[in-house]
Design a protein around this motif. Structure first.
Motif, PDB file in Angstrom:
ATOM      1  N   CYS A 184      12.321  -2.190  73.289  1.00  0.00           N
ATOM      2  CA  CYS A 184      13.221  -1.123  72.829  1.00  0.00           C
ATOM      3  C   CYS A 184      13.314  -0.013  73.874  1.00  0.00           C
ATOM      4  N   PRO A 185      14.068  -0.258  74.941  1.00  0.00           N
ATOM      5  CA  PRO A 185      14.115   0.752  76.012  1.00  0.00           C
ATOM      6  C   PRO A 185      14.910   2.005  75.639  1.00  0.00           C
ATOM      7  N   PHE A 186      15.876   1.878  74.741  1.00  0.00           N
ATOM      8  CA  PHE A 186      16.662   3.044  74.326  1.00  0.00           C
ATOM      9  C   PHE A 186      16.821   3.033  72.812  1.00  0.00           C
ATOM     10  N   VAL A 187      16.783   4.203  72.240  1.00  0.00           N
ATOM     11  CA  VAL A 187      17.025   4.338  70.801  1.00  0.00           C
ATOM     12  C   VAL A 187      18.188   5.311  70.629  1.00  0.00           C
ATOM     13  N   GLY A 188      19.168   4.904  69.855  1.00  0.00           N
ATOM     14  CA  GLY A 188      20.354   5.739  69.665  1.00  0.00           C
ATOM     15  C   GLY A 188      20.180   6.747  68.549  1.00  0.00           C
ATOM     16  N   GLY A 189      19.129   7.545  68.674  1.00  0.00           N
ATOM     17  CA  GLY A 189      18.825   8.534  67.637  1.00  0.00           C
ATOM     18  C   GLY A 189      17.991   7.896  66.544  1.00  0.00           C
ATOM     19  N   ALA A 190      17.131   8.685  65.918  1.00  0.00           N
ATOM     20  CA  ALA A 190      16.256   8.124  64.887  1.00  0.00           C
ATOM     21  C   ALA A 190      15.922   9.195  63.848  1.00  0.00           C
ATOM     22  N   PHE A 191      15.348  10.309  64.312  1.00  0.00           N
ATOM     23  CA  PHE A 191      15.035  11.455  63.447  1.00  0.00           C
ATOM     24  C   PHE A 191      14.058  11.104  62.343  1.00  0.00           C
ATOM     25  N   GLY A 192      13.350   9.987  62.518  1.00  0.00           N
ATOM     26  CA  GLY A 192      12.349   9.583  61.541  1.00  0.00           C
ATOM     27  C   GLY A 192      12.646   8.248  60.870  1.00  0.00           C
ATOM     28  N   CYS A 193      13.921   7.844  60.853  1.00  0.00           N
ATOM     29  CA  CYS A 193      14.247   6.657  60.053  1.00  0.00           C
ATOM     30  C   CYS A 193      13.894   5.352  60.753  1.00  0.00           C
ATOM     31  N   LYS A 194      13.434   5.435  62.003  1.00  0.00           N
ATOM     32  CA  LYS A 194      13.049   4.205  62.699  1.00  0.00           C
ATOM     33  C   LYS A 194      11.553   4.193  63.006  1.00  0.00           C
TER      34      LYS A 194
END
Lengths: 332, 771, 157
Positions: free
Chosen positions: B264-274
């Motif tokens: 998982c080199p990039f995450v398109g935003g998460a804010f806790g949900c991932k």
């Protein structure tokens, strides 16, 4: 999505005969609403007839000063920017610009906009078992459910959904006429008769027949509509459906006496709500806030709210006052 | 409501003059090197950054779920024949045919390495339905459209039971948890009752409500699961915790840990949900196993509202008692929140906000949790502190009005130098400076305290402020470095960049700690093959992973020293390695005589090595019990409201934060801004509403769930105060992902009160509440 | 399934896909142009935006059957080296956070600047409010659009 067949129509009569030949066929214009509903499993047509190539995209003046004709496949953005519309019917241009987003306006057609379906959650999401519109006889989920965005005027105990279109509100104020072509030829439907109140058949939303194609919208000549205004009240600064909207035009005589008025409300009913009681209340009165408030009270006297949307009654009154005040300020 | 004389502040309550500029500059946090633009910026503006479901996997099939439309009951029958016969379908999984998942790791508190399961059950392993939207079947098909269509053909029959959907309905199941992640959440100090009964004190007691909010990162959750044989599994998963996913999947399928790889080199935003492993991840892996092909699963936007967590709704009652000159004598914060019946996640509203914020002889924090048949909540940006500071900071504003004291002055009067419960000093706390600088930048002194007194034409203008706070968390991590003879290095840790700027910050920290130019560092993250990185949550990453980089840099310098002292050509020949450290960029040398030094590159070349590799150990973080560690800040904001059609528009925000060292100036500022923007949504527009009958969310897409758009967001002035907090960790950073959203909703609600004279205690503040 | 010919980034492509497959999936999964993102599937978020004749359009709203014989430009077609003025401005203002909405934002900005080379704040607000960014990059995005407008004007000179 449900599998479907897809054909392109060359002309209007081919489109009309195509739709008559196979049940469960729908016309596909801009697709901004229909494709969504198909993905949600709300609409499940067996065949789509792509009508985007039909020559119905013109905005033109009707002969003899009778008004303006908008082709059914004209894109919302093109109509909004058209000088005839901006000059003579600013309320319509403003309604387009308040609706959806620029990108969706580039795709959406005016014919499709007329047929835009409600944003009622219970209709839009088949996970909800009750919706008389989607599944006649199943009940109305919104009545006892979460109904913040729902209707306060003209609803029935079968359906309290609202019409989400901004354009339709402006068309209602302008007494537009919808031109349609069917197997038996052409006919005209006044905008007031085009959309229906829910009554006991909320699944039938318009008086357009399933085998009819919308070809154009005619706007009658209304000189005072050159000073008209669309007010959209929503939950965030931009890009949201109206919780209440007002399309209005005012004609003022000497001493700021109102000689003619057109008012339609959006976000409050199953169809764009022509506010005739308010209009009647205004005629002959001085254009001031007191008059506007009295007119708004008259129109909303019959309004009925539910658990989450009663605020719309007061909000609609205030919106009428604001829209009319804005028009009056433009006059002075 | 108490009337405040208009015109000027009451005596003694006015705004104090600001610190002299020179003094202020000395407390501004030092950054590491110049302000850097994001190292991954170019990849992100060209579309080249690869997010999880974007990896190309040959012969990949697609998964599509079927969800329960009832909130509680049993599945009595599933007819999957039509779906199985539909074009392209490879498998239909239901509880009737899905193999059993093996086991779950034992839970560790404190966000440890075991992985996070908020929903503590396995999907499709039984006939029970616990919430509406629960996945009850999975279709695997060759194309996404085929999978979606076939899923619509699966017919599920239920025996529904009466669900518990509200606090009132779940009253008999309510619990008072003692701890949340090892921290005590029920707090009692002094005699709160006595102070609240004391007639000589000024008191406020109010209840504040926050609704369910949903993270809605623009990248929805998703996974590609690829099996090699039946013992090796690779997941390309959108996650905040690659090591956690690895551990949970290894247990679920009975695999060796090293045979499970998470990428998982990039995450398109998460804010806790991932952060947690949600059901779709397990389903993708199970679907791929059963169908015998790689499977890609996208969680639809609609299912992001039921299958990836949300911020639970809260009902919080704040009781304050203060002397007439504004000294708090009691603070009581009683909160009630929901959780699901299949998990224990709790949103602890008061413990680490009200429990730390103000000095008071009596403090009580209480929380009660109600389990309901709604999908499981999870951490959402500043879980607990975000709703907690909203309630506390609104109550403070109400108290300031009752006392006729300026809101900033009231906060200064109750400033806590020491931790109010632990009674130890806070480390590197500069909240007073944050108030001062914020007030100065905002022009707070010009505020007329009288509600409805300030106007811009016909618009009502309101100014409000609130304190922000978030605890400094640390976890454990390890890192690996490979130094090459050309003075470049690669540093690796299984950490994450959710858009936080981790790539950039860790490149900066590596550059500083290794003593190599910024451009010479490659920092790699997002792979479970790398040394341990904790969940990217709780604002812990910069400090935790930074500490690991600090440690591995020390190990590298030691390894270089060991080569040098054995090398007769080195100026460090025969010296003791313990006396040697980095003395200048790219050089190690004698700590007390820096004329004796040697360059990394020379040491490697003479040793005939192209590169040198070292790895640090993961060990529990050191605890410093003599100090308390917490980040602070102050938000000031302006709103404008049309009195007739009262939609609130935020027109100006100043946020001054005190978070220890600011490692990366640009990305730090962006993080605070992002928190403020999300806080604007929380205050004004965001709410996940549920159907009271079925328990299904109704505002279940981005058209009905209103996140702030461009037109809702004003210019946001962000500044930082305070020195590096080296007592907390060797990097001096306390983190910044969460604190921006704390307090901002209160600042806005307070400004709305100031503009309109109406106190809305129920978020979001939509116009229906103001007419 | 049908064979569908379309032009993407000035290259003619033929794909064999379901008629109802939206363009966004053709781009992402069939042509491996993953710079076009998927954020809602219903035309609301803007992350799937591509250009057609310089105008921003939503690729999730265009089924394969309708995409036939049309020409689109994706973020990869703008430039691979970030040399396009919009991409440059985005880098110089360090707009991106998670980056997921950014290709759509950049292409929406391209569409805006084509129609309004010197956009007012209101034009920026109206057009850009049609794309959603959850990281909250809006203030920097506005700066980047003004900077890109200046770069584009310079380029024309």
């Amino acid at each position: 999505m449900n599998p479907f067949t897809y054909i392109k129509a060359r002309d209007a009569s081919q489109a009309v005969s195509g739709i008559a030949a196979k049940p469960q066929t729908k016309f596909l214009g801009g697709g901004t609403n229909l494709i969504d509903l198909m993905k949600m499993g709300v609409e499940t047509p067996a065949q789509l007839i792509d009508i985007t190539r039909l020559p119905l995209t013109q905005v033109e003046e009707l002969p003899g000063g009778k008004g303006v004709r908008i082709g059914a496949l004209a894109r919302n953005s093109d109509v909004a920017e058209h000088s005839l519309i901006q000059q003579r019917y600013p309320v319509l241009s403003q309604a387009f610009l308040a609706g959806a987003s620029p990108q969706l306006r580039n795709m959406a057609t005016v014919g499709g906009n007329l047929l835009q379906r409600t944003r009622c959650y219970y209709f839009y999401d088949p996970a909800f078992p009750k919706c008389n519109k989607r599944n006649p006889g199943s009940g109305c989920g919104a009545l006892e459910g979460y109904n913040r965005i729902h209707a306060i005027l003209g609803q029935s105990d079968q359906c309290i959904a609202t019409n989400p279109s901004d354009m339709n509100v402006a068309l209602a104020a302008l007494d537009a006429v919808v031109r349609v072509q069917g197997p038996k030829g052409e006919r005209e439907i006044p905008i007031a008769d085009f959309h229906r109140l829910p009554g006991s058949t909320p699944n039938i939303e318009t008086n357009l027949q399933p085998d009819e194609l919308i070809t154009a919208i005619d706007l009658p000549a209304i000189p005072f509509a050159a000073r008209s205004h669309y007010l959209k009240v929503r939950d965030r600064a931009s890009y949201a459906f109206a919780i209440v909207s007002v399309a209005a035009a005012l004609e003022l005589g000497a001493d700021r006496k109102i000689t003619a008025a057109r008012i339609a409300l959006g976000g409050v009913a199953h169809k764009p709500w022509r506010a005739q009681k308010a209009e009647k209340e205004l005629i002959g009165k001085t254009a001031d806030e007191k008059t506007f408030r009295a007119a708004a009270e008259a129109e909303l006297a019959a309004a009925k709210g539910y658990k989450h949307n009663s605020f719309k009654i007061e909000l609609a009154k205030r919106s009428i006052v604001r829209a009319l005040s804005t028009l009056t300020a433009m006059a002075s | 409501m108490a009337k405040i004389p208009s015109g000027k502040l009451p005596d003694g309550a006015g705004w104090q003059p600001a610190l002299p500029k020179a003094e202020r500059d000395t407390v501004m946090s030092a950054t590491i090197g110049p302000a850097r633009s994001r190292v991954d910026g170019r990849l992100k503006v060209t579309g080249a950054a690869k997010y999880s479901v974007e990896f190309e996997v040959p012969e990949c099939a697609y998964g599509w779920t079927v969800e329960s439309n009832i909130a509680k009951g049993k599945i009595t029958a599933i007819d999957a024949k039509a779906a199985q016969g539909a074009p392209g379908v490879l498998a239909v999984l239901t509880h009737l045919n899905t193999p059993k998942f093996k086991s779950a790791p034992k839970k560790e508190g404190g966000g440890g390495g075991s992985g996070i399961r908020n929903e503590e059950r396995f999907p499709l392993n039984d006939d029970e339905v616990h919430y509406a939207g629960q996945y009850v079947a999975l279709v695997v098909a060759k194309t996404i459209e085929q999978a979606r269509h076939a899923a619509s053909l699966v017919l599920v029959s239920y025996a529904p039971e009466e669900p518990l959907l509200t606090m009132e309905a779940a009253e008999h199941k309510a619990e008072k948890p003692k701890k949340n992640n090892d921290e005590h959440v029920q707090i009692k100090k002094g005699d709160v009752e006595a102070a609240l009964k004391d007639a000589s004190l000024v008191k406020i007691e109010q209840t504040y409500i926050t609704p369910t909010e949903t993270h809605n990162p623009i990248e929805m959750s998703g996974t590609i699961a690829v099996w090699e044989g039946d013992q090796k599994l690779t997941l390309y998963d959108a996650t905040q915790f690659v090591k956690g996913v690895q551990n949970i999947l290894a247990h679920a399928f009975g695999l060796e840990l090293e045979n499970v790889r998470i990428i998982c080199p990039f995450v398109g935003g998460a804010f806790g949900c991932k952060g947690a492993v949600w059901m779709h991840v397990l389903l993708a892996a199970m679907g791929a196993k059963v169908a015998g092909v790689p499977v890609k699963m996208h969680v639809t936007r609609r299912n992001m509202f039921v299958g990836a967590g949300h911020r639970t709704p809260t009902r919080q009652t704040l009781s304050l008692a203060a002397t007439r000159d504004g000294k708090l004598q009691a603070i009581q914060h009683v909160s009630e929140t929901l959780t699901s019946t299949v998990g224990q996640f709790t949103e602890s509203c008061g413990a680490r906000s009200t429990g730390v914020m103000y000095e008071s002889p009596a403090i009580r924090v209480e929380e009660t949790v109600f389990p309901v048949n709604v999908s499981t909540p999870t951490f959402m940006r500043a879980p607990g502190e975000c709703p907690g500071t909203y309630a506390l900071e609104c109550a403070l504003d109400e108290l300031a009005i009752a006392l006729k004291i300026d809101p900033v002055a009231l906060r200064l009067a109750n400033h806590a130098d020491n931790h109010p419960i632990k009674n130890v000093p806070f480390s590197a706390k500069h909240l007073k400076e944050a108030y001062q600088l914020g007030a100065e930048k905002f022009g707070w002194a010009k505020r007329n305290p009288e509600p409805r007194s300030m106007r811009d034409g016909d618009l009502l203008v309101g100014w409000g402020m609130a304190t922000a706070t978030y605890p400094a968390h640390k976890m454990s991590a390890a890192a690996k470095v490979q130094l090459r003879a050309n003075n470049t290095a690669t540093v690796q840790c299984a950490t994450h960049d959710l858009g936080t700027g981790a790539y950039t910050a860790f490149t900066q920290i590596s550059s500083e700690q290794l003593g190599l130019p910024f451009e010479n560092i490659t920092f790699e993250l997002g792979k479970s093959d790398f040394p341990f990185g904790p969940v990217a949550g709780g604002s812990n990453s910069t400090g935790t992973v930074g500490t690991a980089i600090h440690e591995v840099a020390g190990l590298l310098h030691k390894a270089l020293a060991e080569l040098a002292v054995k090398d007769s050509k080195s100026p460090l020949f025969n010296l003791k390695t313990d006396d040697i450290a980095m003395v200048a960029p790219g050089r190690i040398g004698l700590k007390n005589d820096t004329t004796k030094s040697d360059a990394y590159a020379d040491i490697l070349k003479r040793a005939g090595k192209d590169s040198l590799e070292v790895q640090s150990e993961q060990k529990p973080p050191e605890e410093n019990k003599k100090l308390a560690f917490q980040s602070w800040g102050a938000h000031f904001c302006e709103v404008k409201i049309d009195p007739l059609l009262p939609r609130v528009q935020v027109t100006r925000v100043v946020s001054v934060m005190n978070c220890g060292r600011i490692v990366s100036a640009k990305t730090a500022r962006s993080q605070i801004m992002g928190g403020v923007v999300m806080g604007i949504g929380m205050a004004l527009t965001e709410e996940t509403s549920y159907d009271p009958g079925t328990g299904l969310p109704v505002t279940r897409n981005l058209a009905d769930y209103h996140v702030p758009t461009n037109a809702d967001v004003p210019e946001i002035d962000v500044a930082f105060v305070g020195e590096p907090d080296f007592a907390f960790n060797p990097i001096g950073a306390r983190g910044m992902g969460e604190i921006g959203i704390t307090g901002i909703a209160a600042a806005i609600a307070n400004a709305v009160y100031h503009a309109t004279g109406k106190r809305i205690r129920d978020l979001p503040i939509t116009q229906d509440k103001l007419i | 399934m049908s064979e569908i010919g379309l032009t993407v980034n000035a290259r003619k492509r033929v794909v064999n896909v379901d008629d109802d497959m939206p363009l966004v999936w053709i781009l992402r999964d069939t042509l491996a142009l993953t710079g076009t993102k998927f954020g809602c599937g219903v035309g609301v978020c803007g992350s799937c935006t591509v250009l057609e004749n310089g105008k921003a359009v939503r690729s999730c709203q265009i089924p394969a059957s309708e995409a036939k014989e049309r020409a689109f430009v994706t973020i990869e077609g703008l430039s691979l080296d970030a040399s396009h003025p919009c991409q440059r401005a985005w880098l110089e203002e360090d707009v991106a956070q998670c980056g997921f909405c950014q290709p759509g934002m950049i292409l929406t900005a391209c569409g805006l600047l084509r129609d309004h080379p010197n956009p007012t704040d209101e034009e920026i607000n109206t057009v850009m409010s049609d794309s959603v960014c959850r990281c909250g990059t809006y203030p920097r995005m506005r700066k980047a659009i003004r900077r890109a407008a200046a770069l584009l004007r310079e380029q024309k000179r």
